[in-house]
Scaffold this active site. Structure first.
Site, mmCIF file in Angstrom:
data_model
loop_
_atom_site.group_PDB
_atom_site.id
_atom_site.type_symbol
_atom_site.label_atom_id
_atom_site.label_comp_id
_atom_site.label_asym_id
_atom_site.label_seq_id
_atom_site.Cartn_x
_atom_site.Cartn_y
_atom_site.Cartn_z
ATOM 1 N N LYS A 103 0.854 -1.186 0.000
ATOM 2 C CA LYS A 103 0.000 0.000 0.000
ATOM 3 C C LYS A 103 0.893 1.240 0.000
ATOM 4 O O LYS A 103 1.705 1.434 0.902
ATOM 5 C CB LYS A 103 -0.902 -0.010 1.239
ATOM 6 N N ASP A 115 -0.900 10.181 -7.009
ATOM 7 C CA ASP A 115 0.474 9.686 -7.108
ATOM 8 C C ASP A 115 0.632 8.260 -6.601
ATOM 9 O O ASP A 115 1.691 7.652 -6.751
ATOM 10 C CB ASP A 115 1.441 10.621 -6.383
ATOM 11 N N ARG A 166 0.553 -5.270 3.642
ATOM 12 C CA ARG A 166 -0.659 -5.748 4.321
ATOM 13 C C ARG A 166 -0.945 -7.189 3.922
ATOM 14 O O ARG A 166 -0.866 -7.546 2.750
ATOM 15 C CB ARG A 166 -1.842 -4.857 3.953
ATOM 16 N N ASP A 243 -16.595 -0.075 -0.357
ATOM 17 C CA ASP A 243 -15.280 -0.522 -0.807
ATOM 18 C C ASP A 243 -14.342 -0.815 0.356
ATOM 19 O O ASP A 243 -13.255 -1.365 0.149
ATOM 20 C CB ASP A 243 -14.645 0.516 -1.749
ATOM 21 N N ASN A 244 -14.751 -0.475 1.574
ATOM 22 C CA ASN A 244 -13.965 -0.802 2.755
ATOM 23 C C ASN A 244 -14.634 -1.875 3.597
ATOM 24 O O ASN A 244 -14.355 -2.005 4.791
ATOM 25 C CB ASN A 244 -13.742 0.452 3.613
ATOM 26 N N ASP A 253 -8.733 -0.927 6.288
ATOM 27 C CA ASP A 253 -8.616 0.521 6.114
ATOM 28 C C ASP A 253 -8.656 1.252 7.453
ATOM 29 O O ASP A 253 -9.718 1.515 8.007
ATOM 30 C CB ASP A 253 -9.703 1.081 5.181
#
Length: 470
Positions: A103, A115, A166, A243-244, A253
């Site tokens: 990550k 970025d 992770r 999405d988490n 997250d």
């Protein structure tokens, strides 16, 4: 480290091959040796910074995963891993595959102009919080390493960069199913559901539509268990978007997460949660809402007739509240150590206690810890609870202490402790506090009378804010 590919056979565009971007001067800042031993991750100490920064290519091609997401209620059909690269998967001692993900390893096809990097502060937070949650016995992703990039990440203000490694039993999210359902890709949707069942719910042996109804029911049970665990220890996720939400029922997250100090169901720390959508007391509602979004995504696997699919899915979704209410009641019974004959009185006892906690701004963790230790005569109970305590004690017995000690942590990852650890890493490149904190956190449910440094709660943290870290 023997990696195998994962998710590449689900469907076109689900797992896109993409390589991590190299960094200038990788430096290993944190290494989780027990976790490395558990998964037999044998990487030479001199090579760890290079391998887990993404500088060294692996035999398996890294991928970025696609997913959608309801972010604070607003649907985004294409999100995906905008700053994460899945290196592949490794096997545990039960021959189960676990994802290894970097990550902050640079931009991907899902970066949307970003970025793809991660600042040091959020990287340290994820490592400390995920390992703290693991110590507390709460389902969670794990952190293997944090590597400093030797580069500046341009946020406000500019910060040193870092990469987190992770580990997760999978990265299959509710948003993963939304992504494929939105595209109308029923074949890939079925592939993903079957993979999720194989990995997380192998006990499901039904076929046809019933297979995916059983899958939804199993996911709901895991989500109920997860939210109950969060609320038992005072954890506030802060960004419960679809999405988490992992279908495995693990916490993922740790950006704007925080721990509740003074009790209040309306507690919010996330800087982006302006409306309190993901407040402490609203987490059960949002978990149920997220499961309903999963149900919508599975409709094509249930029936070609939308009305029939809805009719079959609705009672399963409705069962979320039934399960939650039952387990929520059990949670309070355990936190208060009520004897069996007093179970029916728990609503009145709990309601009055929570009212006193909020009125007198009492600390959630320390109050329940004090109540627990009071049964051994080892602590002083806040004077504001004096009359209530007399009622409560009449409903305890010789088993209450042990039950409460297993339910009520003595030490949690306090917000100000996390901030101090992050500050030490930013200024010194290491943290002596983290070593001492992890020593105490190894037994978070034990009585820690001498660990006052980590038990002391701030007098007022209403202005404390957490950030998503992107």
């Amino acid at each position: 480290m023997k990696l195998v590919p994962r998710y590449t056979d689900i469907g076109e565009g689900f797992a896109i091959s993409d390589h991590p971007a190299k960094v200038a001067a990788p430096q290993l800042l944190l290494w989780n040796e027990p976790l490395a031993e558990q998964f037999n991750i044998q990487v030479n100490a001199d090579s760890r910074a290079s391998v887990f920064s993404g500088n060294e290519p692996q035999a398996v091609s890294a991928v970025a995963l696609g997913y959608s997401g309801h972010q604070f209620g607003h649907f985004s059909p294409r999100l995906g891993d905008g700053r994460a690269h899945l290196l592949g998967a490794i096997s545990d001692d039960k021959n189960q595959l676990w994802d290894v993900q970097l990550k902050g390893a640079g931009a991907t096809p899902f970066s949307r102009g970003g970025d793809g990097r991660c600042a040091l502060g959020p990287a340290i937070r994820e490592y400390v919080m995920s390992e703290a949650m693991y110590a507390l016995g709460i389902p969670t992703t794990r952190c293997l390493a944090v590597v400093g990039s030797g580069e500046t990440v341009y946020r406000n203000p500019p910060q040193p960069g870092a990469i987190v490694t992770r580990l997760a039993s999978s990265h299959i999210r509710v948003g993963s199913f939304q992504y494929l359902a939105t595209q109308g890709d029923v074949t890939s949707l079925k592939n993903l559901a079957d993979l999720a069942i194989q990995r997380h719910y192998p006990e499901i042996n039904s076929t046809g539509a019933q297979r995916y109804l059983d899958f939804l029911a199993a996911v709901i049970s895991r989500q109920v268990n997860l939210v109950i665990s969060w609320m038992r220890v005072g954890f506030i996720h802060g960004v419960m978007n679809t999405d988490n939400t992992l279908i495995s029922g693990e916490t993922i997250d740790y950006g704007p997460c925080a721990m509740m100090n003074q009790f209040d169901f309306d507690t919010v720390f996330s800087s982006i949660d302006k409306q309190g959508r993901y407040a402490f007391g609203n987490q059960p509602n949002m978990a149920s809402w997220n499961c309903a979004r999963l149900a919508e995504s599975l409709m094509a696997l249930i029936s070609d007739d939308d009305e029939q699919a809805v009719a079959m899915l609705t009672p399963i979704i409705a069962d979320f509240s039934t399960q939650f209410n039952q387990q929520f009641s059990t949670m309070w019974v355990q936190k208060l150590g009520l004897k069996a004959s007093s179970y029916e009185q728990h609503n009145e006892l709990v309601g009055e206690l929570l009212g006193l906690l909020k009125e007198h701004q009492l600390d959630y963790t320390n109050t329940f810890d004090a109540l627990t230790e009071s049964l051994n005569g080892q602590s002083k109970i806040p004077p504001a609870l004096g009359e209530w305590v007399k009622q409560w004690q009449a409903h305890t017995d010789e088993h209450s202490y042990q039950v409460m000690r297993q339910a009520n942590p003595s030490v949690i990852p306090r917000n100000h402790i996390i901030e101090e650890i992050i500050s030490q890493y930013i200024t010194q490149g290491e943290s002596e506090m983290l070593t001492r904190f992890f020593d105490v956190l190894a037994t978070p449910y034990a009585s820690h009378g001498q660990a006052s440094e980590f038990k002391e709660a701030p007098k007022d943290d209403k202005n404390y804010r957490t950030f998503c870290g992107t």
